[in-house]
Motif scaffolding. Structure first.
Motif, PDB file in Angstrom:
ATOM      1  N   TRP A  85     -14.328  23.556   0.913  1.00 48.72           N
ATOM      2  CA  TRP A  85     -14.238  22.603   2.021  1.00 48.72           C
ATOM      3  C   TRP A  85     -13.710  21.249   1.534  1.00 48.72           C
ATOM      4  O   TRP A  85     -14.161  20.200   1.986  1.00 48.72           O
ATOM      5  N   SER A  86     -12.768  21.276   0.596  1.00 44.51           N
ATOM      6  CA  SER A  86     -12.204  20.069   0.002  1.00 44.51           C
ATOM      7  C   SER A  86     -10.692  20.251  -0.135  1.00 44.51           C
ATOM      8  O   SER A  86     -10.189  20.608  -1.198  1.00 44.51           O
ATOM      9  N   PRO A  87      -9.930  20.035   0.943  1.00 47.42           N
ATOM     10  CA  PRO A  87      -8.511  20.374   0.959  1.00 47.42           C
ATOM     11  C   PRO A  87      -7.659  19.558  -0.011  1.00 47.42           C
ATOM     12  O   PRO A  87      -7.950  18.396  -0.288  1.00 47.42           O
ATOM     13  N   ARG A  88      -6.595  20.222  -0.467  1.00 48.52           N
ATOM     14  CA  ARG A  88      -5.593  19.595  -1.335  1.00 48.52           C
ATOM     15  C   ARG A  88      -4.282  19.496  -0.555  1.00 48.52           C
ATOM     16  O   ARG A  88      -3.925  20.414   0.176  1.00 48.52           O
ATOM     17  N   ILE A  89      -3.595  18.392  -0.721  1.00 51.20           N
ATOM     18  CA  ILE A  89      -2.318  18.183  -0.045  1.00 51.20           C
ATOM     19  C   ILE A  89      -1.220  18.796  -0.904  1.00 51.20           C
ATOM     20  O   ILE A  89      -0.973  18.362  -2.025  1.00 51.20           O
ATOM     21  N   VAL A  90      -0.563  19.823  -0.364  1.00 51.77           N
ATOM     22  CA  VAL A  90       0.493  20.524  -1.085  1.00 51.77           C
ATOM     23  C   VAL A  90       1.813  19.775  -0.947  1.00 51.77           C
ATOM     24  O   VAL A  90       2.559  19.606  -1.902  1.00 51.77           O
ATOM     25  N   THR A  91       2.103  19.312   0.261  1.00 49.76           N
ATOM     26  CA  THR A  91       3.338  18.586   0.532  1.00 49.76           C
ATOM     27  C   THR A  91       3.178  17.862   1.865  1.00 49.76           C
ATOM     28  O   THR A  91       2.142  17.981   2.526  1.00 49.76           O
ATOM     29  N   ARG A  92       4.210  17.136   2.232  1.00 52.28           N
ATOM     30  CA  ARG A  92       4.219  16.467   3.534  1.00 52.28           C
ATOM     31  C   ARG A  92       5.477  16.853   4.277  1.00 52.28           C
ATOM     32  O   ARG A  92       6.540  17.020   3.672  1.00 52.28           O
ATOM     33  N   VAL A  93       5.364  16.989   5.584  1.00 51.47           N
ATOM     34  CA  VAL A  93       6.494  17.254   6.471  1.00 51.47           C
ATOM     35  C   VAL A  93       6.466  16.156   7.525  1.00 51.47           C
ATOM     36  O   VAL A  93       5.527  16.097   8.329  1.00 51.47           O
ATOM     37  N   ASN A  94       7.448  15.273   7.485  1.00 52.24           N
ATOM     38  CA  ASN A  94       7.461  14.101   8.355  1.00 52.24           C
ATOM     39  C   ASN A  94       6.142  13.354   8.184  1.00 52.24           C
ATOM     40  O   ASN A  94       5.835  12.931   7.085  1.00 52.24           O
ATOM     41  N   ASP A  95       5.352  13.208   9.219  1.00 56.24           N
ATOM     42  CA  ASP A  95       4.084  12.478   9.119  1.00 56.24           C
ATOM     43  C   ASP A  95       2.890  13.419   9.045  1.00 56.24           C
ATOM     44  O   ASP A  95       1.775  13.032   9.406  1.00 56.24           O
ATOM     45  N   TYR A  96       3.107  14.654   8.608  1.00 54.58           N
ATOM     46  CA  TYR A  96       2.049  15.654   8.544  1.00 54.58           C
ATOM     47  C   TYR A  96       1.775  16.080   7.113  1.00 54.58           C
ATOM     48  O   TYR A  96       2.702  16.252   6.321  1.00 54.58           O
ATOM     49  N   ASP A  97       0.492  16.271   6.791  1.00 53.35           N
ATOM     50  CA  ASP A  97       0.095  16.877   5.522  1.00 53.35           C
ATOM     51  C   ASP A  97       0.091  18.384   5.689  1.00 53.35           C
ATOM     52  O   ASP A  97      -0.362  18.904   6.719  1.00 53.35           O
ATOM     53  N   VAL A  98       0.562  19.075   4.668  1.00 53.50           N
ATOM     54  CA  VAL A  98       0.370  20.511   4.549  1.00 53.50           C
ATOM     55  C   VAL A  98      -0.725  20.647   3.498  1.00 53.50           C
ATOM     56  O   VAL A  98      -0.538  20.272   2.341  1.00 53.50           O
ATOM     57  N   ARG A  99      -1.879  21.120   3.932  1.00 54.70           N
ATOM     58  CA  ARG A  99      -3.060  21.184   3.060  1.00 54.70           C
ATOM     59  C   ARG A  99      -3.459  22.632   2.824  1.00 54.70           C
ATOM     60  O   ARG A  99      -3.256  23.484   3.684  1.00 54.70           O
ATOM     61  N   ILE A 100      -4.053  22.865   1.656  1.00 58.75           N
ATOM     62  CA  ILE A 100      -4.680  24.153   1.384  1.00 58.75           C
ATOM     63  C   ILE A 100      -6.146  23.887   1.099  1.00 58.75           C
ATOM     64  O   ILE A 100      -6.517  22.819   0.617  1.00 58.75           O
TER      65      ILE A 100
END
Length: 131
Positions: free
Chosen positions: A19-34
């Motif tokens: 329950w501790s997400p990591r930010i893989v990348t960003r797309v525009n103003d959005y985080d892509v998290r796993i």
């Protein structure tokens, strides 16, 4: 953010916290998290944004409180689901799961309205991947 491809399997293997997400990348103003998850999160709502879930491994359930009452959706591996903005929801994974999430950068994992945050849930806007 990296300008090189990122293998999600390697990214998931780089941390153990639940329950501790990591930010893989960003797309525009959005985080892509796993995130790796197991057990229950908490009831919460994001007032101004939808929340997108893709189950990479395992199985996730999301309980929803809607105008018609409470219901639960089941998301097996490979399934996607979007929780509409303002909808109270509680994700849980009895046997564990790995997720990919899209959320506006800066969105807290516990939403804008929530129950008391249990010790096993990281109240964060996402952590750097760190590998």
């Amino acid at each position: 953010m990296s300008n090189e491809p990122i293998a999600l399997g390697a990214a998931l293997a780089s941390f153990d916290a639940l329950w501790s997400p990591r930010i893989v990348t960003r797309v525009n103003d959005y985080d892509v998290r796993i995130a790796k998850v197991e057990g229950e999160h908490l009831w919460h709502a994001h007032d101004d944004t939808d929340e997108f879930f893709l189950v990479l491994e395992g199985e996730l359930y999301i309980s929803l409180r809607e105008s018609a009452g409470e219901r639960t959706v089941r998301l097996p591996r490979g399934s996607v689901f979007t929780v509409p903005r303002g909808t109270e929801h509680k994700p849980y994974a009895p046997t564990g799961a790995a997720l990919l999430l899209f959320e506006p950068t800066g969105t807290p994992t516990v939403g804008d309205r929530h129950d008391e945050v249990p010790d096993h849930v990281d109240a964060t806007t996402g952590h750097a991947l760190g590998f």
